[in-house]
Motif scaffolding. Structure first.
Motif, PDB file in Angstrom:
ATOM      1  N   ALA A 159       0.826  -1.204   0.000  1.00 51.93           N
ATOM      2  CA  ALA A 159       0.000   0.000   0.000  1.00 51.93           C
ATOM      3  C   ALA A 159       0.862   1.258   0.000  1.00 51.93           C
ATOM      4  CB  ALA A 159      -0.908  -0.006   1.231  1.00 51.93           C
ATOM      5  N   GLY A 160       2.166   1.091  -0.118  1.00 46.08           N
ATOM      6  CA  GLY A 160       3.099   2.204  -0.110  1.00 46.08           C
ATOM      7  C   GLY A 160       4.510   1.674   0.026  1.00 46.08           C
ATOM      8  N   PRO A 161       5.494   2.559  -0.024  1.00 49.24           N
ATOM      9  CA  PRO A 161       6.894   2.098   0.034  1.00 49.24           C
ATOM     10  C   PRO A 161       7.258   1.565   1.404  1.00 49.24           C
ATOM     11  CG  PRO A 161       6.803   4.492   0.095  1.00 49.24           C
ATOM     12  CD  PRO A 161       5.408   4.029  -0.184  1.00 49.24           C
ATOM     13  N   PRO A 162       8.103   0.531   1.451  1.00 53.28           N
ATOM     14  CA  PRO A 162       8.582   0.024   2.743  1.00 53.28           C
ATOM     15  C   PRO A 162       9.626   0.956   3.325  1.00 53.28           C
ATOM     16  CG  PRO A 162       9.642  -1.149   0.960  1.00 53.28           C
ATOM     17  CD  PRO A 162       8.659  -0.214   0.318  1.00 53.28           C
ATOM     18  N   GLY A 163       9.967   0.715   4.581  1.00 51.37           N
ATOM     19  CA  GLY A 163      10.974   1.542   5.228  1.00 51.37           C
ATOM     20  C   GLY A 163      11.696   0.780   6.314  1.00 51.37           C
ATOM     21  N   GLY A 164      12.700   1.430   6.859  1.00 48.18           N
ATOM     22  CA  GLY A 164      13.470   0.837   7.950  1.00 48.18           C
ATOM     23  C   GLY A 164      13.849   1.894   8.961  1.00 48.18           C
ATOM     24  N   VAL A 165      13.955   1.478  10.226  1.00 47.44           N
ATOM     25  CA  VAL A 165      14.403   2.353  11.308  1.00 47.44           C
ATOM     26  C   VAL A 165      15.623   1.683  11.934  1.00 47.44           C
ATOM     27  CG1 VAL A 165      13.786   3.507  13.459  1.00 47.44           C
ATOM     28  CG2 VAL A 165      12.030   3.110  11.706  1.00 47.44           C
ATOM     29  N   TYR A 166      16.757   2.402  11.949  1.00 49.08           N
ATOM     30  CA  TYR A 166      18.029   1.805  12.328  1.00 49.08           C
ATOM     31  C   TYR A 166      18.613   2.527  13.541  1.00 49.08           C
ATOM     32  CZ  TYR A 166      17.418  -0.223   7.737  1.00 49.08           C
ATOM     33  OH  TYR A 166      16.895  -0.899   6.657  1.00 49.08           O
ATOM     34  N   ASP A 167      18.757   1.786  14.624  1.00 54.74           N
ATOM     35  CA  ASP A 167      19.260   2.334  15.876  1.00 54.74           C
ATOM     36  C   ASP A 167      20.691   2.834  15.715  1.00 54.74           C
ATOM     37  OD1 ASP A 167      18.681   2.610  18.802  1.00 54.74           O
ATOM     38  OD2 ASP A 167      20.480   1.367  18.924  1.00 54.74           O
ATOM     39  N   ASN A 168      21.009   3.915  16.413  1.00 53.72           N
ATOM     40  CA  ASN A 168      22.369   4.476  16.343  1.00 53.72           C
ATOM     41  C   ASN A 168      23.434   3.465  16.744  1.00 53.72           C
ATOM     42  OD1 ASN A 168      21.293   6.927  15.564  1.00 53.72           O
ATOM     43  ND2 ASN A 168      21.242   7.761  17.638  1.00 53.72           N
ATOM     44  N   ALA A 169      23.106   2.582  17.689  1.00 56.54           N
ATOM     45  CA  ALA A 169      24.083   1.607  18.168  1.00 56.54           C
ATOM     46  C   ALA A 169      24.534   0.662  17.061  1.00 56.54           C
ATOM     47  CB  ALA A 169      23.501   0.801  19.336  1.00 56.54           C
ATOM     48  N   LEU A 170      23.685   0.471  16.061  1.00 57.86           N
ATOM     49  CA  LEU A 170      24.040  -0.412  14.945  1.00 57.86           C
ATOM     50  C   LEU A 170      25.297   0.093  14.255  1.00 57.86           C
ATOM     51  CD1 LEU A 170      23.051  -2.847  13.149  1.00 57.86           C
ATOM     52  CD2 LEU A 170      21.963  -1.125  11.706  1.00 57.86           C
ATOM     53  N   PHE A 171      25.389   1.406  14.083  1.00 60.70           N
ATOM     54  CA  PHE A 171      26.538   2.002  13.392  1.00 60.70           C
ATOM     55  C   PHE A 171      27.690   2.279  14.350  1.00 60.70           C
ATOM     56  CE2 PHE A 171      22.534   3.363  11.418  1.00 60.70           C
ATOM     57  CZ  PHE A 171      22.675   2.775  10.172  1.00 60.70           C
ATOM     58  N   GLU A 172      27.366   2.574  15.590  1.00 60.80           N
ATOM     59  CA  GLU A 172      28.413   2.937  16.543  1.00 60.80           C
ATOM     60  C   GLU A 172      29.104   1.716  17.136  1.00 60.80           C
ATOM     61  OE1 GLU A 172      26.340   5.286  19.366  1.00 60.80           O
ATOM     62  OE2 GLU A 172      25.908   6.916  17.947  1.00 60.80           O
ATOM     63  N   GLY A 173      28.335   0.649  17.379  1.00 57.60           N
ATOM     64  CA  GLY A 173      28.907  -0.516  18.040  1.00 57.60           C
ATOM     65  C   GLY A 173      28.854  -1.795  17.227  1.00 57.60           C
ATOM     66  N   GLY A 174      28.255  -1.730  16.025  1.00 55.23           N
ATOM     67  CA  GLY A 174      28.209  -2.908  15.174  1.00 55.23           C
ATOM     68  C   GLY A 174      27.031  -3.826  15.449  1.00 55.23           C
ATOM     69  N   ARG A 175      26.180  -3.461  16.414  1.00 61.53           N
ATOM     70  CA  ARG A 175      24.969  -4.233  16.693  1.00 61.53           C
ATOM     71  C   ARG A 175      23.918  -3.279  17.241  1.00 61.53           C
ATOM     72  NH1 ARG A 175      23.163  -9.410  17.541  1.00 61.53           N
ATOM     73  NH2 ARG A 175      21.514  -9.686  19.093  1.00 61.53           N
ATOM     74  N   GLY A 176      22.698  -3.408  16.743  1.00 60.32           N
ATOM     75  CA  GLY A 176      21.651  -2.515  17.218  1.00 60.32           C
ATOM     76  C   GLY A 176      20.286  -2.967  16.766  1.00 60.32           C
ATOM     77  N   HIS A 177      19.287  -2.214  17.188  1.00 62.68           N
ATOM     78  CA  HIS A 177      17.899  -2.563  16.899  1.00 62.68           C
ATOM     79  C   HIS A 177      17.523  -2.089  15.493  1.00 62.68           C
ATOM     80  CE1 HIS A 177      14.125  -4.112  18.421  1.00 62.68           C
ATOM     81  NE2 HIS A 177      13.501  -3.120  17.802  1.00 62.68           N
ATOM     82  N   VAL A 178      16.867  -2.954  14.758  1.00 63.95           N
ATOM     83  CA  VAL A 178      16.406  -2.642  13.407  1.00 63.95           C
ATOM     84  C   VAL A 178      14.922  -2.957  13.320  1.00 63.95           C
ATOM     85  CG1 VAL A 178      16.639  -3.121  10.940  1.00 63.95           C
ATOM     86  CG2 VAL A 178      18.662  -3.174  12.412  1.00 63.95           C
ATOM     87  N   LEU A 179      14.162  -2.044  12.721  1.00 59.15           N
ATOM     88  CA  LEU A 179      12.737  -2.260  12.496  1.00 59.15           C
ATOM     89  C   LEU A 179      12.449  -1.971  11.030  1.00 59.15           C
ATOM     90  CD1 LEU A 179       9.763  -1.138  14.676  1.00 59.15           C
ATOM     91  CD2 LEU A 179       9.809  -0.490  12.261  1.00 59.15           C
ATOM     92  N   VAL A 180      11.942  -2.967  10.312  1.00 65.74           N
ATOM     93  CA  VAL A 180      11.519  -2.747   8.934  1.00 65.74           C
ATOM     94  C   VAL A 180      10.000  -2.784   8.907  1.00 65.74           C
ATOM     95  CG1 VAL A 180      13.617  -3.640   7.898  1.00 65.74           C
ATOM     96  CG2 VAL A 180      11.720  -5.185   8.324  1.00 65.74           C
ATOM     97  N   HIS A 181       9.421  -1.980   8.035  1.00 64.01           N
ATOM     98  CA  HIS A 181       7.970  -1.817   8.100  1.00 64.01           C
ATOM     99  C   HIS A 181       7.369  -1.560   6.721  1.00 64.01           C
ATOM    100  CE1 HIS A 181       8.388   2.578   7.563  1.00 64.01           C
ATOM    101  NE2 HIS A 181       9.445   2.466   8.363  1.00 64.01           N
ATOM    102  N   ARG A 182       6.086  -1.795   6.661  1.00 61.46           N
ATOM    103  CA  ARG A 182       5.283  -1.453   5.500  1.00 61.46           C
ATOM    104  C   ARG A 182       4.012  -0.763   5.960  1.00 61.46           C
ATOM    105  NH1 ARG A 182       4.063  -6.211   1.425  1.00 61.46           N
ATOM    106  NH2 ARG A 182       2.245  -4.855   1.314  1.00 61.46           N
ATOM    107  N   PRO A 183       3.492   0.164   5.161  1.00 66.94           N
ATOM    108  CA  PRO A 183       2.223   0.798   5.529  1.00 66.94           C
ATOM    109  C   PRO A 183       1.107  -0.237   5.588  1.00 66.94           C
ATOM    110  CG  PRO A 183       3.300   1.965   3.718  1.00 66.94           C
ATOM    111  CD  PRO A 183       4.031   0.675   3.890  1.00 66.94           C
ATOM    112  N   SER A 184       0.206  -0.068   6.520  1.00 63.29           N
ATOM    113  CA  SER A 184      -0.934  -0.973   6.639  1.00 63.29           C
ATOM    114  C   SER A 184      -2.036  -0.277   7.416  1.00 63.29           C
ATOM    115  CB  SER A 184      -0.521  -2.273   7.339  1.00 63.29           C
ATOM    116  OG  SER A 184      -1.644  -3.116   7.537  1.00 63.29           O
ATOM    117  N   ALA A 185      -3.253  -0.260   6.855  1.00 68.81           N
ATOM    118  CA  ALA A 185      -4.385   0.361   7.543  1.00 68.81           C
ATOM    119  C   ALA A 185      -4.767  -0.420   8.795  1.00 68.81           C
ATOM    120  CB  ALA A 185      -5.580   0.461   6.587  1.00 68.81           C
ATOM    121  N   ASP A 186      -4.550  -1.722   8.761  1.00 73.68           N
ATOM    122  CA  ASP A 186      -4.899  -2.576   9.896  1.00 73.68           C
ATOM    123  C   ASP A 186      -3.791  -3.623  10.062  1.00 73.68           C
ATOM    124  OD1 ASP A 186      -6.202  -3.804  11.968  1.00 73.68           O
ATOM    125  OD2 ASP A 186      -7.559  -4.961  10.676  1.00 73.68           O
TER     126      ASP A 186
END
Length: 271
Positions: A159-186
Motif C-alpha cells: 500500500a506504499g513504500p517500505p521503510g526501515g528504522v536503524y538504531d544508532n548503536a548499529l553504526f556505533e557498536g556494530g549491533r543494534g535494533h532494526v525495524l523494517v515496516h510497510r504501511p498498513s491500515a490494519d
C-alpha cells in the motif's frame, strides 16, 4: 611410449617458467613424470601439458593451491566444475565489492558539483506493520531480506513504500535494533509481523540515488548539512525505499530517502 621432455623444453611448450614448474612440483600440483635420481633433473611428458595449463589458468584466477589440488584430484567432471564454479562466485563477489569501492572513491574524490538536496520535513505519528530485532551490522542485508519477505507474505500487495528504522548503536557498536515496516491500515499480529508505532518527528531528508554501495557517502553529505545548519541528530535514522529491487532490476533507478531525526542546537541550549 611417452617421450620425456626436459624441464626447459616443457617450460617452452607451456609458457611456464622453470621456476614455476619447480614450485608446482614442490606443492605436489604437477609432479614430473620422471626425476633422475643422480642429477635431480625433472622430466615431463607431452600428456602433462594440458594439466600444466589448467593449473596456470586456475592460479591466474587466484584459486588457492589447496583448491587447485582438490580440482585436479576430482575424478568426476561434475565435481571439478562445482569446485571451479564455487571459486568463480567468490571472485564475482569480490569484483562487485571492488567496483563498488571504486565508484564510492570516485564520488568522494570528484564530488557532484550540485550538493545533496536536504529538506527538513515534519513526519506525523504512524502505525505500521513491522518486523524488528537486534541485528549485527554485517548481517543487516540478509536479515532485512528475510524480514521484508515475511512482511510481503503476510500483507500481500503493498500500500506504499517500505521503510526501515536503524538504531544508532548499529553504526556505533556494530549491533543494534532494526525495524523494517510497510504501511498498513490494519496491521496484523502474525508470526514476527506486528503493529508498531513510529512517533512523530522532524526529519532532515535527502534522496540517495542508485544502489546502496555508496549510501554512506550520502549519509556523510546529509550529516554535513545537519551540522552546517546548527541541527543535531535525535534518534534512530529512518530510510524509505521509494524505488528498489522490488520495483526494478535496474539499480540506477533506485531511490532511497534518508531521514535523520533532528532538532535545533539553539533549542537544546535553551532547554
Amino acid at each position: 611410449m611417452h617421450t620425456n621432455l626436459s624441464i626447459g623444453e616443457f617450460a617452452r611448450l607451456t609458457h611456464l617458467s622453470v621456476r614455476t614448474l619447480r614450485r608446482y612440483h614442490e606443492a605436489d600440483l604437477l609432479v614430473p613424470a620422471h626425476v633422475d635420481e643422480r642429477s635431480g633433473y625433472r622430466y615431463y611428458t607431452a600428456e602433462q601439458i594440458p594439466t600444466a595449463q589448467v593449473i596456470q589458468r586456475l592460479r591466474d584466477l587466484d584459486v588457492p593451491i589447496a583448491t587447485v589440488r582438490r580440482i585436479l584430484d576430482a575424478t568426476e567432471p561434475a565435481a571439478r566444475s562445482a569446485l571451479v564454479a564455487e571459486h568463480l562466485l567468490r571472485l564475482e563477489s569480490e569484483l562487485d565489492r571492488t567496483r563498488a569501492a571504486v565508484r564510492s572513491l570516485r564520488r568522494l574524490l570528484a564530488p557532484d558539483p550540485a550538493p545533496v538536496q536536504v529538506e527538513v520535513r515534519p513526519v506525523p505519528r504512524m502505525t505500521v506493520a513491522a518486523v524488528e530485532g537486534d541485528v549485527e551490522l554485517d548481517d543487516v542485508l540478509g536479515w532485512y531480506a528475510g524480514a521484508m519477505a515475511e512482511l510481503d507474505a503476510t500483507l500481500g500487495e503493498p500500500a506504499g513504500p517500505p521503510g526501515g528504522v536503524y538504531d544508532n548503536a548499529l553504526f556505533e557498536g556494530g549491533r543494534g535494533h532494526v525495524l523494517v515496516h510497510r504501511p498498513s491500515a490494519d496491521p496484523p499480529d502474525r508470526g514476527r509481523v506486528h503493529p508498531a508505532v513510529l512517533p512523530a518527528v522532524e526529519l532532515a531528508v535527502a534522496t540517495h540515488v542508485g544502489d546502496h554501495d555508496d549510501i554512506d557517502v550520502t549519509y556523510g553529505e546529509v550529516g554535513a548539512w545537519v551540522v552546517a545548519n546548527a541541527l543535531s541528530v535525535a534518534g534512530p535514522v529512518r530510510e524509505t525505499y521509494l524505488i528498489g529491487p522490488r520495483d526494478t532490476a535496474d539499480p540506477s533507478q533506485w531511490r532511497t530517502e534518508i531521514g535523520w531525526p533532528v532538532f535545533s542546537v539553539s533549542e537544546m541550549g535553551r532547554s
